[in-house]
Design a protein around this motif. Structure first.
Motif, PDB file in Angstrom:
ATOM      1  N   TYR A  57       0.833  -1.210   0.000  1.00 33.23           N
ATOM      2  CA  TYR A  57       0.000   0.000   0.000  1.00 33.23           C
ATOM      3  C   TYR A  57       0.868   1.260   0.000  1.00 33.23           C
ATOM      4  N   TYR A  58       1.928   1.256   0.775  1.00 27.51           N
ATOM      5  CA  TYR A  58       2.765   2.466   0.848  1.00 27.51           C
ATOM      6  C   TYR A  58       3.421   2.764  -0.497  1.00 27.51           C
ATOM      7  N   TYR A  59       3.797   1.706  -1.200  1.00 32.28           N
ATOM      8  CA  TYR A  59       4.332   1.898  -2.566  1.00 32.28           C
ATOM      9  C   TYR A  59       3.255   2.503  -3.456  1.00 32.28           C
ATOM     10  N   GLN A  60       2.067   1.915  -3.468  1.00 30.88           N
ATOM     11  CA  GLN A  60       0.974   2.418  -4.315  1.00 30.88           C
ATOM     12  C   GLN A  60       0.651   3.877  -3.987  1.00 30.88           C
ATOM     13  N   THR A  95      10.372  -1.313   3.848  1.00 31.76           N
ATOM     14  CA  THR A  95       9.466  -0.841   2.803  1.00 31.76           C
ATOM     15  C   THR A  95       9.540   0.676   2.697  1.00 31.76           C
ATOM     16  N   ARG A  96       9.466   1.333   3.837  1.00 30.21           N
ATOM     17  CA  ARG A  96       9.468   2.790   3.841  1.00 30.21           C
ATOM     18  C   ARG A  96      10.749   3.335   3.186  1.00 30.21           C
ATOM     19  N   PHE A  97      11.901   2.771   3.560  1.00 37.06           N
ATOM     20  CA  PHE A  97      13.159   3.297   3.043  1.00 37.06           C
ATOM     21  C   PHE A  97      13.268   3.067   1.530  1.00 37.06           C
ATOM     22  N   ALA A  98      12.809   1.902   1.057  1.00 36.89           N
ATOM     23  CA  ALA A  98      12.897   1.606  -0.385  1.00 36.89           C
ATOM     24  C   ALA A  98      11.964   2.525  -1.177  1.00 36.89           C
ATOM     25  N   ASP A 126      16.046  -2.892  -8.063  1.00 37.30           N
ATOM     26  CA  ASP A 126      16.582  -3.148  -6.717  1.00 37.30           C
ATOM     27  C   ASP A 126      15.586  -2.750  -5.636  1.00 37.30           C
ATOM     28  N   LEU A 127      14.883  -1.638  -5.840  1.00 41.85           N
ATOM     29  CA  LEU A 127      13.991  -1.196  -4.752  1.00 41.85           C
ATOM     30  C   LEU A 127      12.710  -2.018  -4.702  1.00 41.85           C
ATOM     31  N   LEU A 128      12.283  -2.574  -5.842  1.00 44.66           N
ATOM     32  CA  LEU A 128      11.158  -3.516  -5.801  1.00 44.66           C
ATOM     33  C   LEU A 128      11.594  -4.811  -5.108  1.00 44.66           C
TER      34      LEU A 128
END
Lengths: 266, 266
Positions: free
Chosen positions: B75-78, B145-148, B240-242
């Protein structure tokens, strides 16, 4: 249709994320000593001394290759600390504050006569048999390390001076971990010597000096409950980014031991 | 004693990191189709469809709690994608480019009549039984997750428009993963339905449209070998971040299954 700017968006996310803390924000501030207790409680729960990777490291349970991976990744953290401090230095308003923070950069970058912390860290990667050009190229770095370290640099660049200073307070807990680490590594690994661990010894005097100043600053300047909450959140954030670096190492090199494409392989 | 600014420092680190690529930088650019092949080769090696977490997810090997953790973190990525796109939109120089990029934001934020991608993702977290306020509070998010995700937003804000566009090109590989995911999840989990997976269907037409534009832009504007190398590095960074997001999930919830302090526990 309104498009939020990234900054506004992040602020909104933070505001939502702080919902649980909001009730407290309207409260009166706690006294300086109680604030210090609240900061120490965060360390007791979240400081990376509690991470299983550190238990393995200090108790002789890792291979030389796994310790190489740790030292290589941690190099990026060490090398980024003076950049983080320089970005705060650039925003400090007084000579006294800048002098204090300049000393930190000197601790890490050296003064031309004594090697600084970054150079001393390279004595460790040398001692572990890693090629210095490979280490400093960052070619084998875990992306998880890069993202966590960069998050720290960005945080210090973007947040208030008070939050930036508060994020340095993990040093309150570092003397203990350094003593455990040095004793444990010297006892348990025949490929580690006092010379290769030279990074740590000066930190035993530098870190308490840093803490004296930074903790005093936070206790004095966090004079509303809202500012105190921000300082507590900054320390939690810092603990999280130290912890996340060990998660990435543990995942890649211990269990399930799946280094991502392109990362260092011992 | 000279103190490098963080930006200069990062530039230096990147320059050192690009040492291996430097020989190529002096070369002539490859043709547009060869550049496309080089971009596709990065996906073949690094796209997160290859991550073991996705194999488990698509093949019915995860528990509902593990899938909750995936949906909550993703969710944070979206939710950050439109912020990322808005920061690029703000730097685009022409009406044509801004129109193209505005459409992406509309895809994710909706237009008031159709739900956008962020809203459709919340249909998934709802369907999995997660509390919507908890999801959007980000309180249980993995720091990894947050850092990526934040690294992606910062990258797009700070790098050239060309690199920012190139970093979107993981969408070249997304049609395949979405088809695998939807088919696999519907077949293998009785708590997943077409409604809860509503996020994905529009992406099957939106993503190829995005790629048509972005790939054409990169092939046209990366007209020196140096720019082409920057585009390849941007796509590697994005892969890399995914991947790092799945590393963090796998570590916390699959093996060794050690969620960090404060993170969601199913």
């Amino acid at each position: 249709m309104t498009l939020a700017s990234p900054d506004a968006f992040e602020a909104e996310l933070r505001a939502i994320g702080a919902a649980a803390a909001r009730q407290k924000v309207t409260e009166a501030p706690v006294g300086p000593d109680e604030l210090e207790s609240e900061l120490r409680a965060i360390g007791a729960e979240r400081y990376h001394i509690l991470h299983p990777f550190h238990h393995l490291l200090h108790n002789g349970k890792l291979t030389r290759g796994q310790i190489q991976a740790w030292a290589l990744n941690r190099y990026y953290y060490q090398a980024s600390i003076p950049a983080k401090d320089a970005s705060l230095l650039a925003r400090l308003p007084t000579t006294q504050l800048r002098r204090e923070w300049r000393r930190r950069i000197e601790d890490h970058d050296g003064d031309g006569s004594q090697p600084g912390g970054v150079e001393r860290w390279l004595a460790l990667t040398d001692g572990l048999g890693l090629d210095r050009d490979y280490v400093t190229s960052l070619a084998g770095l875990l992306p998880g390390t890069r993202f966590a370290v960069d998050a720290y640099v960005h945080f210090v660049r973007e947040r208030s001076v008070l939050e930036a200073v508060a994020s340095s307070l993990t040093e309150m807990f570092s003397t203990n971990i350094i003593q455990q680490r040095v004793a444990g590594m010297l006892r348990n690994y025949d490929f580690v010597s006092e010379e290769t661990l030279a990074y740590f010894k000066p930190r035993l005097t530098q870190a308490p000096q840093d803490v004296d100043f930074a903790l005093g600053y936070v206790k004095q300047h966090a004079d509303t409950r809202e500012k105190q909450e921000h300082c507590l959140a900054a320390l939690r954030f810092k603990c999280d980014l130290l912890w996340a670096q060990l998660d990435a190492l543990h995942f890649a090199y211990v269990a399930p031991a799946l280094p991502p494409p392109g990362a260092f392989r011992p």
